[in-house]
Design an enzyme around this catalytic site. Sequence first.
Site, short mmCIF file in Angstrom:
data_model
loop_
_atom_site.label_atom_id
_atom_site.label_comp_id
_atom_site.label_asym_id
_atom_site.label_seq_id
_atom_site.Cartn_x
_atom_site.Cartn_y
_atom_site.Cartn_z
N ARG A 292 -11.65 -34.67 -11.66
CA ARG A 292 -11.85 -33.22 -11.77
C ARG A 292 -10.56 -32.42 -11.57
NH1 ARG A 292 -16.36 -31.95 -8.65
NH2 ARG A 292 -16.51 -34.14 -8.14
N TYR B 3 -17.49 -33.10 -15.32
CA TYR B 3 -18.92 -33.29 -15.07
C TYR B 3 -19.75 -32.16 -15.68
CZ TYR B 3 -16.59 -36.37 -11.83
OH TYR B 3 -15.74 -37.31 -11.30
N TYR C 230 -26.22 -29.89 -7.36
CA TYR C 230 -25.44 -29.88 -6.10
C TYR C 230 -25.32 -28.49 -5.49
CZ TYR C 230 -23.48 -33.89 -8.70
OH TYR C 230 -23.30 -35.02 -9.46
N GLU D 17 -6.92 -42.18 -8.98
CA GLU D 17 -8.01 -42.03 -9.97
C GLU D 17 -8.47 -40.58 -10.05
OE1 GLU D 17 -11.07 -44.60 -8.50
OE2 GLU D 17 -9.97 -46.42 -8.95
N PRO D 18 -7.59 -39.64 -10.38
CA PRO D 18 -8.00 -38.24 -10.42
C PRO D 18 -8.91 -37.96 -11.62
CG PRO D 18 -5.76 -38.46 -11.22
CD PRO D 18 -6.19 -39.83 -10.75
N ARG E 215 -24.46 -29.07 -12.68
CA ARG E 215 -23.89 -29.08 -11.32
C ARG E 215 -24.51 -28.02 -10.39
NH1 ARG E 215 -19.26 -28.48 -9.82
NH2 ARG E 215 -19.06 -30.32 -8.52
N CYS F 187 -37.37 -24.96 -18.72
CA CYS F 187 -38.59 -24.71 -17.96
C CYS F 187 -38.54 -25.40 -16.60
CB CYS F 187 -39.80 -25.15 -18.75
SG CYS F 187 -39.97 -24.17 -20.24
N GLU F 188 -37.64 -24.97 -15.78
CA GLU F 188 -37.49 -25.47 -14.40
C GLU F 188 -37.01 -24.29 -13.57
OE1 GLU F 188 -37.38 -28.80 -13.09
OE2 GLU F 188 -37.55 -29.93 -14.96
N1 LLP Z 1 -12.95 -42.90 -8.67
C1 LLP Z 1 -14.21 -43.30 -8.36
C2 LLP Z 1 -14.46 -44.65 -7.91
C3 LLP Z 1 -15.26 -42.38 -8.47
O1 LLP Z 1 -16.50 -42.76 -8.16
C4 LLP Z 1 -15.00 -41.05 -8.90
C5 LLP Z 1 -16.09 -40.10 -9.04
C6 LLP Z 1 -13.67 -40.69 -9.23
C7 LLP Z 1 -12.68 -41.65 -9.09
C8 LLP Z 1 -13.28 -39.33 -9.72
O2 LLP Z 1 -13.58 -38.31 -8.81
P1 LLP Z 1 -13.00 -36.85 -9.08
O3 LLP Z 1 -11.49 -36.92 -8.97
O4 LLP Z 1 -13.42 -36.46 -10.46
O5 LLP Z 1 -13.63 -35.98 -8.07
N2 LLP Z 1 -20.92 -35.56 -10.73
C9 LLP Z 1 -20.29 -35.13 -9.51
C10 LLP Z 1 -19.16 -36.00 -9.10
C11 LLP Z 1 -19.52 -37.45 -9.01
C12 LLP Z 1 -18.27 -38.23 -8.85
C13 LLP Z 1 -18.48 -39.65 -9.04
N3 LLP Z 1 -17.31 -40.42 -8.86
C14 LLP Z 1 -19.85 -33.68 -9.67
O6 LLP Z 1 -20.20 -33.06 -10.66
O7 LLP Z 1 -19.19 -33.13 -8.77
#
Ligand code: LLP
Length: 426
Positions: free
Chosen positions: A276, A384, A316, A273-274, A312, A355-356
């Site tokens: 990012r 994201y 984070y 499930e890629p 982000r 305004c933060e």
């Molecule tokens: N699979 C599941 C079950 C997930 O919850 C996620 C991300 C992914 C796959 C994909 O993850 P990736 O490969 O994109 O890292 N908003 C945060 C990241 C939250 C991710 C939530 N789940 C950010 O901006 O880093």
Amino acid sequence: MDHFTYKNDELYCENIPVSKITAEVGTPAYIYSAATFRRHVQNYREAFAEMNPLICYSVKGCSNINILKMVADLDTGFDVVSGGELFRVAKAGGDTTKVVYAGVGKTDKEINEAIDANIAYFNVESEAELANLTKIANERKTIVKGALRVNPDVDPKTHRYTTTGKKESKFGVDIERAVAAFQEFGKDEYFKLCAIHLHLGSPINTTDPYVLAIDKALVMIEELRAQGFEIEAIDIGGGFGADYTTGQAPLTADYADVIIPMLRDKGLKLILEPGRSISGNAGIMVGQVVYVKKGGDKNFAILDAGMNDLIRPSLYEAFHFAWPVKVKPQHSLDKRMDPMNLSDLVKTDIVGPICETGDYLALDRNLPAIARGDQLAIFTAGAYGFAMSSQYNSHPRAAEVLVDGDSFKVIRQRESYDDLIAAEMS
Ligand code: LLP
């Protein structure tokens, strides 16, 4: 890594100067490279070829329907977490039989929609959800497949807000309870619990957490099989890193090199499930400097883009590399990391108009001297970025543009003031 490069002292996306795009669509703008998306999907295909995995592009990171269409054309599946994301996939012409659906709070409406779409697996996050899926599948007398999301209690060593696979997380079922969950729900006539799902968090910039978690999952799968449960697939989730700085993330092949030997000959279909790692470096966000000012010893560049466009850094403390769209010859670069070994740099905070106090895009960066009207690119914003943007402080959302070779297309128009109030009742 991607197709954003400096040529003749300015930033290009594939064959198009970024300044040409912003002259037409304005700022803030998200600009995506089609070639980068394709390359990243291809990296997964090649690196994991031996396993012939189902690559489920994670929609949540970058969900514009045009992006989903392009990804669907590469014959991928999709990882969704809501009825809305499933709707997008279907509208994009994606194959919904290749969809996996995670999320701790799937409503009955969403579950029924996903059954109608004949998705591949529900990635089930609790015993309560198992009970509900079993009930709905039996009422509908329809075969529904589930993967149990187990929580392997592995620390992915990433930000606490994006850590999911540790104990005391709201996601998944503790690995110690998994066998009991199968004993209770794993022999149903309609609801087929026949796969295991893991997702540890993101981004994960080493391969070790995957090894530890898969190792634990395999022990459990062996035990389940010994008890007569058929386990046909393992979904190892996403979280694979992106290059927020050049060379930061392992290559897709590095992950494959450790994962394939563990799963080869195990009689398990592999699902990935890629998110990012496909979309992150495929997009930048460009903002224009409205003012420069000083505050004490600090230099601020105030952009027309802020946390409403890219949250982000505020949320984070995430690092996004930032650099001007047009540079002097001495500031042309091919690597993205701070501080730079270049001359004539000024320490600058890049902030937004919101305004933060927490509204910033980059802090204490060594940047070429910035002036009003300059445009700055914020890199690795494809994941994201727009997807988490808002209209906070009533700023219309940014435009999105997709570049493909020599041409570009606006794939989401800049919102207008009227869009801000369009859904509000008068
Ligand atoms: N699979 C599941 C079950 C997930 O919850 C996620 C991300 C992914 C796959 C994909 O993850 P990736 O490969 O994109 O890292 N908003 C945060 C990241 C939250 C991710 C939530 N789940 C950010 O901006 O880093």
